[in-house]
Each structure stands twice: as C-alpha cells, then as structure tokens.
Scaffold this active site. Structure first.
Site, PDB file in Angstrom:
ATOM      1  N   TYR A 197       0.680  -1.529   0.410  1.00 41.87           N
ATOM      2  CA  TYR A 197      -0.036  -0.092   0.490  1.00 41.87           C
ATOM      3  C   TYR A 197       0.752   0.915   0.182  1.00 41.87           C
ATOM      4  O   TYR A 197       1.049   1.926   1.473  1.00 41.87           O
ATOM      5  CB  TYR A 197      -0.966  -0.318   1.066  1.00 41.87           C
ATOM      6  CG  TYR A 197      -1.622  -1.097   0.528  1.00 41.87           C
ATOM      7  CD1 TYR A 197      -1.988  -2.002   0.192  1.00 41.87           C
ATOM      8  CD2 TYR A 197      -2.713  -1.004   2.164  1.00 41.87           C
ATOM      9  CE1 TYR A 197      -2.895  -2.678   0.435  1.00 41.87           C
ATOM     10  CE2 TYR A 197      -3.402  -2.566   2.307  1.00 41.87           C
ATOM     11  CZ  TYR A 197      -3.797  -2.716   1.633  1.00 41.87           C
ATOM     12  OH  TYR A 197      -4.452  -4.293   1.149  1.00 41.87           O
TER      13      TYR A 197
ATOM     14  N   PRO B  96     -18.855   1.612  -5.755  1.00 42.27           N
ATOM     15  CA  PRO B  96     -19.692   1.808  -4.842  1.00 42.27           C
ATOM     16  C   PRO B  96     -20.679   1.009  -5.051  1.00 42.27           C
ATOM     17  O   PRO B  96     -21.350   1.095  -6.328  1.00 42.27           O
ATOM     18  CB  PRO B  96     -19.375   3.150  -4.478  1.00 42.27           C
ATOM     19  CG  PRO B  96     -18.367   3.565  -5.145  1.00 42.27           C
ATOM     20  CD  PRO B  96     -18.421   2.795  -6.104  1.00 42.27           C
ATOM     21  N   LEU B  97     -21.289   0.239  -3.918  1.00 41.75           N
ATOM     22  CA  LEU B  97     -22.477  -0.302  -4.166  1.00 41.75           C
ATOM     23  C   LEU B  97     -23.677   0.337  -4.145  1.00 41.75           C
ATOM     24  O   LEU B  97     -24.095   1.368  -2.967  1.00 41.75           O
ATOM     25  CB  LEU B  97     -22.800  -1.523  -3.013  1.00 41.75           C
ATOM     26  CG  LEU B  97     -24.519  -1.994  -2.585  1.00 41.75           C
ATOM     27  CD1 LEU B  97     -24.389  -2.213  -3.522  1.00 41.75           C
ATOM     28  CD2 LEU B  97     -23.685  -2.458  -1.412  1.00 41.75           C
TER      29      LEU B  97
END
Length: 293
Positions: free
Chosen positions: A63, A220-221
């Site tokens: 990351y 995104p949902l």
C-alpha cells in the site's frame, strides 16, 4: 466499555480481538499509491482508531508502497500490547501503480523483511498471502510453493500466524494441509455474496473471515433498499452495511477504512446498530445467499 466492544470479540491467530478493526489502505494516496494528501491527518486517524478501542489494524507494505506501514509506525510505535497488526504479501506495485504478482520465494522473503522494517517489529502477528491469479477476485491456482515459504518464515520466528487473501474454497482447503490458516480475507458485501458457504465453513472451524470493500470498494454499491433502510434507522448506508456483516456470522471481523476521523467514528458506531429481523430479511433480499453460495 468502548463503543466497539458491544460487537463482541473473536480469535485472530494467537490473540482475541474486537470484531471491528481498521483497514489502513485508504491512508495512502489516490489509487493506494504514493503519499497521503495530509500526513498529519492520516496519523491522527490511526491514533483516534486506537483511542476508540481498535485492536486490529490491516495493512500491507504494497500500500503506497510502504506508505501505510510507515504511517502506522509513526503514529503508534511503540505499539500497545493488545494491538494486532495484520499485513499481506504476494503482490508488488509497478511504477505505473499497477498491481503485480510477487510469489517467488525471494520476493516473499523480501516482503516479510520489508514489513518488519517499516513497521518496526521483530515478528509479524499475522501475514496474509495475497493470491494474485486474478487481481479482481479469487481464481484457482497452485499455492503450495508460496505458502511453504511463509510457513518456513513462521518456523524461523518472523511470523506468528498465516492467513489467505483473495482465496477460493479449494485454496483454503489446500492451504490447511500445509499450515494452520487463522483468517481468510476476501471481498464480501450485500451485493457480492460468493463466499456465503465459505464463511459458514470457517465459522465451524473457528477461523476468522475478514470481508473487505463492505460497500463495493472502487465500484461502490448502489442500492435503493440499503439507502431506504439507513434512512429509517437514522444511520448511514455504510453503518447499515457493516451492521449487516456483523450479523452475518460470529467469525466475521470488519476492517472498514477511511482517512477521515468523522467517518472513522461513524464506522465504529455501527457496532451499536441493531438490525431488526424484518430489516435483516429486507437486506438479505438484495442478493439472496443461495445465489452466491
């Protein structure tokens, strides 16, 4: 009692942790690449998470790369005795921010030592082998060679416990024939329920399941049902999605990530959100378990 204590605890390797932790991925720059826009704010979020009772932080040296581990060390070292830091190996970042497999023995050994150095640790609590046969999701492929490398590093005392990330049910079974697996970290949320059967199998074995992207991650949902439920309960969609995951099974450990203290507190408050049975059934219907099992 801290806000998240009401969600209970579960075993994670040699420790027992609260079921809501913190995922550090969003502390890096855009696309999880490069430094954060505001380093002081990133450090403040980490310190607030621990102050709010978080005892389980998920990270990786890829990351940034290296960014989130360096931030964790700056913010929290020397670490609280009860803090479990879970990291991942098996991938590397290209100069174009691409995500690339790093399964060779020398790459895995180097990754473990990089994590130790950047976190300022002598031993890593949990190391997940991130499988990269398909960067977008679990895909079949042989894992014996890379997992054997990690098991050898465990015998050397550099790793306490081993887990898997982005793994199929078959790979989990294969891994258990090589070493003890203490957690599986895959994408799972209201709209993506491929792992329903795996979650139940792991629960029966006392193994933690750690879902990432509870609202879909980079895509995104979008759900009218989720938004409507959140409005009725006076909660945010993220809080409802996290509360639903907590209800899914007792072995589910959450690692919601954010770079905002306000959002961090909102996420942790999901531990106290009660979903009535009729609301749970409404949410379950977004993607029935039978379709993903």
């Amino acid at each position: 009692m801290t806000m998240i204590a009401s969600a209970g605890t579960f075993a994670l390797g040699h420790r027992t942790v609260k079921r809501i932790g913190y995922g550090a991925m969003q502390l890096a720059g855009p696309g999880v690449f490069g430094p954060p826009k505001d380093r002081r704010a990133a450090v403040a979020v980490l310190r607030e998470a621990v102050a709010q009772g978080v005892d389980h932080i998920d990270t990786s040296d890829f990351y940034g790369p290296h960014v989130t581990n360096q931030l964790i060390r700056e913010a929290l070292h020397p670490y609280p005795d009860d803090l479990v830091i879970v990291t991942k190996v098996g991938a590397r970042r290209g100069p174009d921010a691409s995500w690339n497999p790093a399964f060779a023995a020398d790459e895995l050994v180097q990754a473990v030592h990089d994590n130790l150095r950047h976190l300022g640790l002598d031993v890593l609590d949990v190391v997940n082998l991130r499988l990269m046969f398909d960067v977008h999701g679990p895909a079949e492929g042989a894992i014996e060679a890379p997992l054997t490398v990690l098991a050898d590093l465990q015998r050397q005392g550099l790793i306490r416990s081993i887990g898997l990330s982005n793994a199929t049910r078959r790979q989990v079974a294969d891994a258990r024939r090589i070493t003890d697996i203490v957690c599986v970290q895959n994408q799972f949320n209201l709209a993506r329920r491929d792992d329903d059967a795996l979650i139940d199998e792991l629960a029966g074995a006392g193994t933690a399941y750690v879902p990432f992207f509870p609202l879909g991650g980079f895509s995104p949902l979008q759900s009218e049902t989720l938004s409507a439920v959140a409005g009725r309960l006076g909660a945010t969609p993220m809080q409802v999605a996290l509360a639903w995951l907590l209800r899914r099974a007792p072995n589910v450990l959450l690692i919601p990530g954010t770079s905002s203290i306000e959002h961090l507190r909102q996420n942790l408050a999901s531990a106290r959100l009660t979903l009535p049975d009729d609301v749970l059934a409404e949410l379950d219907a977004i993607t029935p378990a039978s379709e993903g099992a």
